[in-house]
Design a protein around this motif. Structure first.
Motif, PDB file in Angstrom:
ATOM      1  N   ILE A   1       6.473 -35.920 -16.121  1.00 18.72           N
ATOM      2  CA  ILE A   1       5.937 -35.330 -17.345  1.00 18.72           C
ATOM      3  C   ILE A   1       4.869 -34.322 -16.964  1.00 18.72           C
ATOM      4  CG2 ILE A   1       6.469 -37.213 -18.947  1.00 18.72           C
ATOM      5  CD1 ILE A   1       3.691 -38.297 -18.545  1.00 18.72           C
ATOM      6  N   ASN A   2       4.744 -33.288 -17.782  1.00 19.27           N
ATOM      7  CA  ASN A   2       3.784 -32.229 -17.484  1.00 19.27           C
ATOM      8  C   ASN A   2       3.305 -31.604 -18.781  1.00 19.27           C
ATOM      9  OD1 ASN A   2       6.792 -31.161 -16.770  1.00 19.27           O
ATOM     10  ND2 ASN A   2       5.690 -29.635 -17.999  1.00 19.27           N
ATOM     11  N   ASN A   3       2.286 -30.769 -18.699  1.00 20.52           N
ATOM     12  CA  ASN A   3       1.788 -30.124 -19.904  1.00 20.52           C
ATOM     13  C   ASN A   3       2.848 -29.140 -20.415  1.00 20.52           C
ATOM     14  OD1 ASN A   3       1.076 -27.166 -19.469  1.00 20.52           O
ATOM     15  ND2 ASN A   3      -0.031 -28.054 -17.734  1.00 20.52           N
ATOM     16  N   PRO A   4       2.829 -28.825 -21.702  1.00 27.01           N
ATOM     17  CA  PRO A   4       3.921 -28.050 -22.294  1.00 27.01           C
ATOM     18  C   PRO A   4       3.812 -26.543 -22.113  1.00 27.01           C
ATOM     19  CG  PRO A   4       2.338 -28.633 -23.987  1.00 27.01           C
ATOM     20  CD  PRO A   4       1.862 -29.304 -22.717  1.00 27.01           C
ATOM     21  N   LEU A   5       2.792 -26.055 -21.436  1.00 27.68           N
ATOM     22  CA  LEU A   5       2.582 -24.613 -21.327  1.00 27.68           C
ATOM     23  C   LEU A   5       3.637 -23.991 -20.419  1.00 27.68           C
ATOM     24  CD1 LEU A   5      -1.308 -24.654 -21.014  1.00 27.68           C
ATOM     25  CD2 LEU A   5       0.084 -24.334 -23.076  1.00 27.68           C
ATOM     26  N   GLY A   6       4.518 -23.238 -21.008  1.00 28.63           N
ATOM     27  CA  GLY A   6       5.630 -22.647 -20.275  1.00 28.63           C
ATOM     28  C   GLY A   6       6.967 -23.202 -20.710  1.00 28.63           C
TER      29      GLY A   6
ATOM     30  N   GLU B   1      10.595 -10.271 -11.099  1.00 27.77           N
ATOM     31  CA  GLU B   1      10.282 -11.370 -10.183  1.00 27.77           C
ATOM     32  C   GLU B   1       9.488 -12.456 -10.897  1.00 27.77           C
ATOM     33  OE1 GLU B   1      10.788 -13.309  -6.669  1.00 27.77           O
ATOM     34  OE2 GLU B   1      11.610 -11.344  -7.223  1.00 27.77           O
ATOM     35  N   TYR B   2       8.558 -12.042 -11.721  1.00 27.96           N
ATOM     36  CA  TYR B   2       7.754 -12.994 -12.493  1.00 27.96           C
ATOM     37  C   TYR B   2       8.644 -13.766 -13.469  1.00 27.96           C
ATOM     38  CZ  TYR B   2       3.932 -14.691 -15.451  1.00 27.96           C
ATOM     39  OH  TYR B   2       3.064 -15.487 -16.163  1.00 27.96           O
ATOM     40  N   LEU B   3       9.547 -13.055 -14.135  1.00 29.21           N
ATOM     41  CA  LEU B   3      10.424 -13.678 -15.123  1.00 29.21           C
ATOM     42  C   LEU B   3      11.408 -14.643 -14.481  1.00 29.21           C
ATOM     43  CD1 LEU B   3      11.062 -10.534 -17.312  1.00 29.21           C
ATOM     44  CD2 LEU B   3      10.052 -12.677 -18.137  1.00 29.21           C
ATOM     45  N   LEU B   4      11.842 -14.385 -13.267  1.00 23.34           N
ATOM     46  CA  LEU B   4      12.724 -15.317 -12.578  1.00 23.34           C
ATOM     47  C   LEU B   4      12.055 -16.676 -12.414  1.00 23.34           C
ATOM     48  CD1 LEU B   4      14.261 -13.020  -9.816  1.00 23.34           C
ATOM     49  CD2 LEU B   4      15.496 -14.076 -11.725  1.00 23.34           C
ATOM     50  N   GLY B   5      10.731 -16.660 -12.269  1.00 23.61           N
ATOM     51  CA  GLY B   5      10.001 -17.916 -12.174  1.00 23.61           C
ATOM     52  C   GLY B   5       9.770 -18.565 -13.521  1.00 23.61           C
ATOM     53  N   THR B   6       9.253 -17.806 -14.489  1.00 30.58           N
ATOM     54  CA  THR B   6       8.920 -18.393 -15.790  1.00 30.58           C
ATOM     55  C   THR B   6      10.157 -18.820 -16.563  1.00 30.58           C
ATOM     56  OG1 THR B   6       8.875 -16.190 -16.809  1.00 30.58           O
ATOM     57  CG2 THR B   6       6.777 -17.085 -15.995  1.00 30.58           C
ATOM     58  N   SER B   7      11.307 -18.191 -16.293  1.00 31.94           N
ATOM     59  CA  SER B   7      12.546 -18.564 -16.974  1.00 31.94           C
ATOM     60  C   SER B   7      13.252 -19.727 -16.282  1.00 31.94           C
ATOM     61  CB  SER B   7      13.496 -17.371 -17.026  1.00 31.94           C
ATOM     62  OG  SER B   7      13.958 -17.060 -15.726  1.00 31.94           O
ATOM     63  N   MET B   8      12.741 -20.169 -15.140  1.00 30.92           N
ATOM     64  CA  MET B   8      13.262 -21.279 -14.355  1.00 30.92           C
ATOM     65  C   MET B   8      14.566 -20.928 -13.640  1.00 30.92           C
ATOM     66  SD  MET B   8      12.273 -24.565 -16.781  1.00 30.92           S
ATOM     67  CE  MET B   8      12.233 -25.718 -15.393  1.00 30.92           C
ATOM     68  N   ILE B   9      14.928 -19.653 -13.598  1.00 29.51           N
ATOM     69  CA  ILE B   9      16.143 -19.266 -12.889  1.00 29.51           C
ATOM     70  C   ILE B   9      16.000 -19.545 -11.397  1.00 29.51           C
ATOM     71  CG2 ILE B   9      17.558 -17.286 -12.201  1.00 29.51           C
ATOM     72  CD1 ILE B   9      17.129 -16.141 -14.999  1.00 29.51           C
TER      73      ILE B   9
ATOM     74  N   ASN C   1       3.555 -24.755 -11.652  1.00 31.01           N
ATOM     75  CA  ASN C   1       3.465 -23.646 -12.600  1.00 31.01           C
ATOM     76  C   ASN C   1       2.772 -24.037 -13.893  1.00 31.01           C
ATOM     77  OD1 ASN C   1       4.661 -21.470 -11.170  1.00 31.01           O
ATOM     78  ND2 ASN C   1       6.678 -22.349 -11.477  1.00 31.01           N
ATOM     79  N   THR C   2       3.057 -25.224 -14.413  1.00 35.79           N
ATOM     80  CA  THR C   2       2.409 -25.625 -15.662  1.00 35.79           C
ATOM     81  C   THR C   2       0.914 -25.851 -15.452  1.00 35.79           C
ATOM     82  OG1 THR C   2       3.016 -27.955 -15.285  1.00 35.79           O
ATOM     83  CG2 THR C   2       4.499 -26.632 -16.638  1.00 35.79           C
ATOM     84  N   GLN C   3       0.526 -26.370 -14.292  1.00 34.18           N
ATOM     85  CA  GLN C   3      -0.893 -26.530 -14.005  1.00 34.18           C
ATOM     86  C   GLN C   3      -1.569 -25.170 -13.887  1.00 34.18           C
ATOM     87  OE1 GLN C   3      -2.780 -29.142 -14.037  1.00 34.18           O
ATOM     88  NE2 GLN C   3      -4.658 -28.183 -13.282  1.00 34.18           N
ATOM     89  N   LYS C   4      -0.891 -24.210 -13.263  1.00 32.28           N
ATOM     90  CA  LYS C   4      -1.431 -22.851 -13.134  1.00 32.28           C
ATOM     91  C   LYS C   4      -1.612 -22.231 -14.520  1.00 32.28           C
ATOM     92  CE  LYS C   4      -0.441 -18.484 -10.710  1.00 32.28           C
ATOM     93  NZ  LYS C   4      -0.090 -17.570 -11.816  1.00 32.28           N
ATOM     94  N   ASN C   5      -0.617 -22.414 -15.408  1.00 31.41           N
ATOM     95  CA  ASN C   5      -0.734 -21.897 -16.773  1.00 31.41           C
ATOM     96  C   ASN C   5      -1.943 -22.485 -17.487  1.00 31.41           C
ATOM     97  OD1 ASN C   5       1.606 -20.419 -16.451  1.00 31.41           O
ATOM     98  ND2 ASN C   5       2.922 -21.968 -17.378  1.00 31.41           N
ATOM     99  N   TYR C   6      -2.121 -23.780 -17.336  1.00 32.95           N
ATOM    100  CA  TYR C   6      -3.234 -24.489 -17.977  1.00 32.95           C
ATOM    101  C   TYR C   6      -4.573 -23.941 -17.492  1.00 32.95           C
ATOM    102  CZ  TYR C   6      -6.449 -28.479 -18.632  1.00 32.95           C
ATOM    103  OH  TYR C   6      -7.522 -29.284 -18.938  1.00 32.95           O
ATOM    104  N   GLU C   7      -4.710 -23.775 -16.195  1.00 34.49           N
ATOM    105  CA  GLU C   7      -5.979 -23.311 -15.634  1.00 34.49           C
ATOM    106  C   GLU C   7      -6.273 -21.869 -16.048  1.00 34.49           C
ATOM    107  OE1 GLU C   7      -5.420 -23.954 -11.492  1.00 34.49           O
ATOM    108  OE2 GLU C   7      -5.738 -26.135 -11.616  1.00 34.49           O
TER     109      GLU C   7
END
Length: 426
Positions: free
Chosen positions: A294-299, A383-391, A348-354
């Motif tokens: 489980i993780n925070n929902p950001l992203g 490149e950024y979107l490949l990460g945030t989209s989970m591709i 990634n979700t922790q990075k978004n939170y911070e």
């Protein structure tokens, strides 16, 4: 009761992860029984963002068109600042050569589970059982014994395979003594759903918008029925105070001031965790979704990573049922999906939170400038979107699953685990 005709696979939980796994198995002709604690599918408003790899999985299962017909297409997402000014707009059309679905679909997870149920109900080798919470699980030789309340000392089911998708409080995980390690955030999150349309208030507002604000960061998220607004709650504010109608109104007025009160459809408060099961597989049991991590929902990565778990779990079970080494199948699944959750999702979700709650003015200004620069550069933005989209995450996980199972077939050493540190997490 002891079931005489044993199902090949049992799934604990009829959430989006369990139902995705059930349909994938059923389409392969594998008998499956799905056990649900509640008397019906859940209706609460929870996850609502479907990323491109999840849409690709659902297309293969024959349900993506129904999900898209009732959902909203989000062709991009935004980051906004303290005054709700636009910092960066990320256009997912940049992914058109990377996926058939260069967008997000906004739809409630309950819509997906009901779509899948309609398909499962037409399949003779599928059993859906409600009011059937898993009480405990015991390991047998090449099987798992599943016990339901009231069935006495004899197991209710003997399963060749069990997939535990029974949520963060998973009885499957707990009964096997698998630790659930991590942290609980000091903040809780308030989610308020309103029928007010924020598109009337902001120029070119995206259906998914993240607000960078040291004092009142949050998320604006459009679903087919509502706008959902996510706010953090301070440690010293009680649940009762945070969810009082006057306080919710105050928070919503802070997003954009209206002359009249906001129409609030519903609200909820929940604690936020970053936790991982010590292992995602043991014996003939695989853990997936919130039962495993489980993780925070950001992203919007929680439900999606669970759907990716389901895809990998079915791949591992299918491999074993086709004559592959079951032990290697479990070990490959457990290692690959643990790494995906730890390195790709939780990092990634922790990075978004911070970043969203950053208090340092200089750090916050630098990050805002960086995001604006990324959005303006098509190469960096893709490149950024490949990460945030989970591709990137899904492709890496899928490749490691294939390699690991191929190595198992060749009785070679299994796929090595990733090193979970900052040097290899990027």
């Amino acid at each position: 009761m002891t079931v005489e005709t044993q199902p090949t696979v049992i799934i604990a939980g009829m959430g989006p992860v369990g139902m995705t796994a059930a349909l994938a198995l059923a389409l392969k002709g594998i008998p499956v029984t799905i056990l649900e604690t509640g008397d019906d599918l859940a209706t609460e408003s929870r996850a609502s963002t479907f990323h491109p790899p999840s849409l690709e999985i659902l297309k293969d299962l024959g349900v993506v068109d129904e999900l898209m017909e009732s959902g909203l297409k989000a062709p991009g997402f935004q980051y906004r600042g303290h005054n709700r000014e636009l910092i960066a707009h990320l256009d997912m059309a940049l992914l058109e050569n990377d996926t058939e679905f260069p967008f997000r679909i906004q739809n409630e997870q309950g819509t997906l589970t009901r779509i899948i149920r309609r398909h499962l109900e037409e399949m003779p080798h599928v059993t859906l059982r409600y009011g059937a919470p898993v009480e405990r699980v015991e390991m047998g030789r090449n099987c798992a014994y599943v016990f339901l309340p009231g069935d006495g000392r004899e197991p209710s089911y003997r399963a060749d395979w069990l997939i535990g998708t029974d949520g963060a409080g998973s009885a499957v995980r707990q009964s096997l003594g698998i630790a659930f390690e991590g942290v609980t955030y000091p903040e809780r999150f308030l989610v308020a759903s309103t029928t007010h349309d924020f598109l009337d208030d902001f120029d070119d507002l995206a259906y998914v918008s993240y607000v960078y604000d040291p004092d009142d960061w949050g998320v604006l998220l459009r679903t087919p029925q509502h706008w959902r607004v996510l706010f953090p709650i301070d440690e010293d504010e009680s649940d009762e105070a945070a969810q009082h109608p006057d306080r919710i109104e105050e928070r919503l007025q802070g997003v954009i001031a209206l002359d009249e009160p906001y129409p609030v459809a519903h609200s909820t408060i929940y604690k936020v965790h970053q936790r991982l099961a010590a292992t995602f597989g043991q014996g003939r049991v695989l853990l997936a979704g919130d039962a495993a991590h489980i993780n925070n929902p950001l992203g919007g990565m929680g439900m999606n990573s669970g759907i990716h778990d389901a895809h990998a779990a079915v791949e591992a079970i299918s491999f074993a049922l086709a004559g592959g080494d079951p032990t290697q199948a479990v070990e490959t699944y457990a290692r690959v999906r643990y790494d995906a959750a730890a390195v790709d999702v939780q990092k990634n979700t922790q990075k978004n939170y911070e970043e969203m709650r950053q208090q340092d003015d200089k750090e916050r200004s630098e990050r805002k400038n960086e995001m604006a620069d990324i959005a303006a550069d098509p190469v960096r933005a893709r490149e950024y979107l490949l990460g945030t989209s989970m591709i990137s995450s899904f492709e890496k996980s899928s490749r490691r699953m294939r390699d690991g199972l191929a190595q198992a077939n060749e009785t070679s050493p299994p796929v090595p685990s990733l090193q979970l540190d900052a040097r290899t997490a990027s």
